[in-house]
Design a protein around this motif. Sequence first.
Motif, PDB file in Angstrom:
ATOM      1  N   VAL A  94       0.883  -1.164   0.000  1.00 24.00           N
ATOM      2  CA  VAL A  94       0.000   0.000   0.000  1.00 24.00           C
ATOM      3  C   VAL A  94       0.919   1.212   0.000  1.00 24.00           C
ATOM      4  O   VAL A  94       1.520   1.550   1.024  1.00 24.00           O
ATOM      5  N   GLU A  95       1.083   1.815  -1.169  1.00 19.21           N
ATOM      6  CA  GLU A  95       2.001   2.945  -1.333  1.00 19.21           C
ATOM      7  C   GLU A  95       1.265   4.257  -1.067  1.00 19.21           C
ATOM      8  O   GLU A  95       0.207   4.511  -1.642  1.00 19.21           O
ATOM      9  N   LEU A  96       1.861   5.077  -0.194  1.00 19.15           N
ATOM     10  CA  LEU A  96       1.278   6.374   0.138  1.00 19.15           C
ATOM     11  C   LEU A  96       1.718   7.411  -0.883  1.00 19.15           C
ATOM     12  O   LEU A  96       2.893   7.477  -1.247  1.00 19.15           O
ATOM     13  N   LYS A  97       0.799   8.219  -1.334  1.00 18.03           N
ATOM     14  CA  LYS A  97       1.132   9.250  -2.312  1.00 18.03           C
ATOM     15  C   LYS A  97       1.472  10.585  -1.655  1.00 18.03           C
ATOM     16  O   LYS A  97       2.070  11.434  -2.291  1.00 18.03           O
ATOM     17  N   GLU A  98       1.089  10.770  -0.404  1.00 20.19           N
ATOM     18  CA  GLU A  98       1.387  12.022   0.289  1.00 20.19           C
ATOM     19  C   GLU A  98       2.804  11.973   0.828  1.00 20.19           C
ATOM     20  O   GLU A  98       3.219  10.960   1.391  1.00 20.19           O
ATOM     21  N   PRO A  99       3.569  13.044   0.665  1.00 18.34           N
ATOM     22  CA  PRO A  99       4.943  13.038   1.178  1.00 18.34           C
ATOM     23  C   PRO A  99       4.973  13.024   2.701  1.00 18.34           C
ATOM     24  O   PRO A  99       4.037  13.485   3.353  1.00 18.34           O
ATOM     25  N   LYS A 100       6.042  12.490   3.239  1.00 11.73           N
ATOM     26  CA  LYS A 100       6.249  12.445   4.679  1.00 11.73           C
ATOM     27  C   LYS A 100       6.395  13.873   5.196  1.00 11.73           C
ATOM     28  O   LYS A 100       7.189  14.647   4.660  1.00 11.73           O
TER      29      LYS A 100
END
Length: 113
Positions: A94-100
């Motif tokens: 599950v890859e997050l698109k929002e930057p850390k």
Amino acid sequence: MSDDPAVTNPEFYSVVFENDRVRVLEYLDQPGDRTAPHSHPDSVMITLSAFVRRISAAGQEVRVELPAGQARWLDAQQHAGENIGDTRTHSIFVELKEPKPGAETAAVLGPRR
């Protein structure tokens, strides 16, 4: 040249869901299979099978052995992988698109709790 795993290794990675906040990949390989170098953003990896893999990047290697049914955090990273066990690898990313948020930190190679 793309470092998207669904492009570099479409025989192993497939996109099963995507929206504006996440992308979900399914990964499936056999013993001895290797991936080309690719990258993942911050992700959660869910193991559907037990496996043993070697993950390598920038001259660093780690051995990863996980049982089925684990959920692990994966810092954003670029790496290549190899199935060094005697079972297939089957995982969901599950890859997050929002930057850390906040400052950049060094990524840990491979999954962690």
